[in-house]
Write a protein that holds these residues in place. Structure first.
Motif, PDB file in Angstrom:
ATOM      1  N   ASN A 264       0.820  -1.211   0.000  1.00 53.30           N
ATOM      2  CA  ASN A 264       0.000   0.000   0.000  1.00 53.30           C
ATOM      3  C   ASN A 264       0.854   1.260   0.000  1.00 53.30           C
ATOM      4  O   ASN A 264       0.487   2.267  -0.609  1.00 53.30           O
ATOM      5  CB  ASN A 264      -0.945   0.006   1.206  1.00 53.30           C
ATOM      6  CG  ASN A 264      -2.050  -1.026   1.073  1.00 53.30           C
ATOM      7  OD1 ASN A 264      -2.270  -1.583  -0.004  1.00 53.30           O
ATOM      8  ND2 ASN A 264      -2.740  -1.301   2.173  1.00 53.30           N
ATOM      9  N   LEU A 336      -4.701  -3.820  -7.880  1.00 56.34           N
ATOM     10  CA  LEU A 336      -4.499  -2.690  -6.970  1.00 56.34           C
ATOM     11  C   LEU A 336      -3.254  -1.879  -7.338  1.00 56.34           C
ATOM     12  O   LEU A 336      -3.022  -0.817  -6.776  1.00 56.34           O
ATOM     13  CB  LEU A 336      -4.390  -3.180  -5.520  1.00 56.34           C
ATOM     14  CG  LEU A 336      -5.654  -3.825  -4.945  1.00 56.34           C
ATOM     15  CD1 LEU A 336      -5.385  -4.386  -3.556  1.00 56.34           C
ATOM     16  CD2 LEU A 336      -6.806  -2.828  -4.903  1.00 56.34           C
ATOM     17  N   ARG A 338      -1.304   0.818  -8.964  1.00 56.61           N
ATOM     18  CA  ARG A 338      -1.893   2.104  -9.354  1.00 56.61           C
ATOM     19  C   ARG A 338      -1.451   2.583 -10.730  1.00 56.61           C
ATOM     20  O   ARG A 338      -2.047   3.512 -11.287  1.00 56.61           O
ATOM     21  CB  ARG A 338      -1.525   3.179  -8.324  1.00 56.61           C
ATOM     22  CG  ARG A 338      -1.945   2.842  -6.887  1.00 56.61           C
ATOM     23  CD  ARG A 338      -1.368   3.882  -5.934  1.00 56.61           C
ATOM     24  NE  ARG A 338      -1.506   3.520  -4.538  1.00 56.61           N
ATOM     25  CZ  ARG A 338      -2.274   4.179  -3.656  1.00 56.61           C
ATOM     26  NH1 ARG A 338      -2.963   5.197  -4.032  1.00 56.61           N
ATOM     27  NH2 ARG A 338      -2.307   3.800  -2.398  1.00 56.61           N
ATOM     28  N   ALA A 414      -7.417   0.317  -0.012  1.00 53.60           N
ATOM     29  CA  ALA A 414      -7.991  -0.923  -0.570  1.00 53.60           C
ATOM     30  C   ALA A 414      -8.853  -1.682   0.430  1.00 53.60           C
ATOM     31  O   ALA A 414      -9.065  -2.878   0.287  1.00 53.60           O
ATOM     32  CB  ALA A 414      -6.893  -1.831  -1.120  1.00 53.60           C
ATOM     33  N   ARG A 423      -9.593   4.015  -2.313  1.00 53.50           N
ATOM     34  CA  ARG A 423      -8.187   4.252  -2.637  1.00 53.50           C
ATOM     35  C   ARG A 423      -7.706   5.440  -1.815  1.00 53.50           C
ATOM     36  O   ARG A 423      -8.431   6.433  -1.670  1.00 53.50           O
ATOM     37  CB  ARG A 423      -8.018   4.556  -4.126  1.00 53.50           C
ATOM     38  CG  ARG A 423      -8.422   3.410  -5.026  1.00 53.50           C
ATOM     39  CD  ARG A 423      -8.418   3.826  -6.483  1.00 53.50           C
ATOM     40  NE  ARG A 423      -7.064   4.012  -6.996  1.00 53.50           N
ATOM     41  CZ  ARG A 423      -6.328   3.031  -7.505  1.00 53.50           C
ATOM     42  NH1 ARG A 423      -6.830   1.807  -7.560  1.00 53.50           N
ATOM     43  NH2 ARG A 423      -5.128   3.253  -7.973  1.00 53.50           N
TER      44      ARG A 423
END
Length: 432
Positions: A264, A336, A338, A414, A423
């Motif tokens: 993340n 996920l 980006r 997420a 997001r």
């Protein structure tokens, strides 16, 4: 402040911003009757159907900073009360039509070859010749059609369009050249009327007369291209020349960090291929990024960042990649990541951790209270704001310090809020 007008003046309109982007920004406020792009000045004039629609738009944007493709734009009433045909003609391009087009490719995140350009431009007529080269403005090409009307049709249809999703945007003008000189048929130049030309020696530029001599083509696909995504220049301290993709992260809080939380955080700076926590050194991890440039962004912006009470050590690893195995987590196909779409926009958002996080893809009926409840366990919230942009609910949450904001991001990006997978990224806004 200028007198109220149904004509809105927009500034800082970069090359990457298309007419459609501006229409999407202002359509929620009413019918748009005219739009003039002032490309040479990075500005635009936009006429609403009535003055009240324009006033509504400007009032809304006094509280919300309007951004398009990651760029802040600035709006005010125009001194014109109405856009006349004369006004549109004054500001329009005064290009003399010609069968040769000068094409500049902005945000070139992928290499563009003669074959790619031919595929894009040939539907509009017979393309005789293509020459590509590197200038200070970026990657450019000259495209010669057999007929002038074909060139005009291609320019009308393709101006401002992207070759690939979110990048490689075409900026097209008529050239003042009468005939292109092509000496070689290869990836950088092609004469479709003479297929028997040689392919030239490796390492030599095809046409120093068109381009800047001494600029290597492959470098364009990396440094210069991605510099365009940052508005023309790389951020201070970024070289764009690193080719090491794997990062060693140490001094991690072993009780709080796992592979998904590292994903993340590091996915803010590029696509993640694989992450491995080192079992023999529990506070160490390897993170393999999509390429060397993305790895350099992550090292630059995350070195010394605070996370779960620890100051991160972020350096390049001696390992060129992470070997797939049961002890590593694979993210190469994760939706996920980006940077699969809108890569240019995401590069622009890269920054060190800030006190402010930006939440998007929120449920349409989300409340400020629900947003606060979702992230408040991670620190003291000083301010929060829920707003709508292009018809989609978003939010800003300001924490007391960067560490709390980083913790909220790595724990809540997420995750599900009201049935939507949200997001989260860092915002560069100082205040709400």
């Amino acid at each position: 402040m200028a007198e109220s007008s149904k004509v809105i003046h927009v500034r800082n309109v970069g090359h990457e911003i298309s007419e459609n982007d501006l229409l999407q920004l202002f359509q929620p406020f009413g019918v748009i009757t005219k739009l003039v792009m002032l490309r040479a000045k990075n500005q635009a004039l936009l006429q609403m159907q009535d003055v009240s629609s324009a006033i509504t738009a400007l009032q809304f944007f006094t509280t919300v900073q309007p951004t398009i493709r990651g760029r802040n734009v600035y709006i005010q009433f125009s001194s014109h009360q109405e856009l006349t045909t004369a006004e549109q003609n004054i500001h329009g391009r005064e290009d003399e039509p010609n069968r040769i087009l000068l094409v500049t490719v902005h945000h070139m995140l992928y290499p563009i070859t003669v074959d790619v350009l031919h595929q894009v431009f040939s539907p509009y007529g017979f393309v005789e010749k293509i020459v590509t080269f590197q200038k200070s403005a970026g990657f450019q090409a000259l495209i010669q059609y057999q007929a002038q009307q074909c060139a005009a049709s291609a320019r009308t249809s393709l101006q401002g369009r992207n070759i690939y999703d979110g990048c490689c945007q075409l900026d097209i003008q008529f050239s003042n050249l009468e005939e292109l000189q092509v000496n070689y048929n290869n990836d950088r130049s092609r004469d479709y009327t003479n297929p028997n030309l040689p392919s030239e020696q490796k390492g030599r530029l095809p046409h120093p007369g068109y381009g800047d001599a001494g600029v290597a083509y492959p470098q364009m696909a990396n440094t210069s291209a991605i510099a365009a995504a940052f508005g023309g220049g790389l951020p201070p301290g970024i070289t764009g020349t690193n080719d090491r993709c794997t990062i060693l992260v140490s001094n991690l809080n072993t009780d709080s960090v796992d592979e998904d939380k590292l994903f993340n955080l590091f996915s803010l700076y590029g696509n993640i291929v694989r992450i491995k926590l080192l079992r023999n050194k529990p506070d160490h991890a390897l993170v393999q990024m999509g390429d060397g440039f993305q790895a350099e962004l992550a090292v630059h912006f995350l070195k010394g960042a605070m996370l779960f009470g620890k100051r991160l050590e972020v350096n390049y690893s001696k390992h060129p990649n992470i070997t797939p195995g049961t002890d590593s987590h694979d993210y190469v196909n994760s939706n996920l990541n980006r940077f699969n779409r809108n890569a240019a926009k995401n590069y622009r958002y890269c920054c060190s951790p800030t006190k402010m996080i930006h939440l998007s893809t929120l449920p349409q009926d989300v409340t400020e209270e629900e947003v606060v409840n979702h992230v408040q366990e991670h620190g003291a919230i000083l301010n929060t704001k829920v707003f709508e942009m292009n018809g989609k609910k978003q939010a800003l949450v300001q924490f007391e310090n960067e560490e709390e904001a980083a913790e909220a991001l790595v724990c809540k990006h997420a995750t599900s809020l009201g049935g939507s997978i949200i997001r989260i990224s860092f915002s560069q806004l100082q205040t709400i």
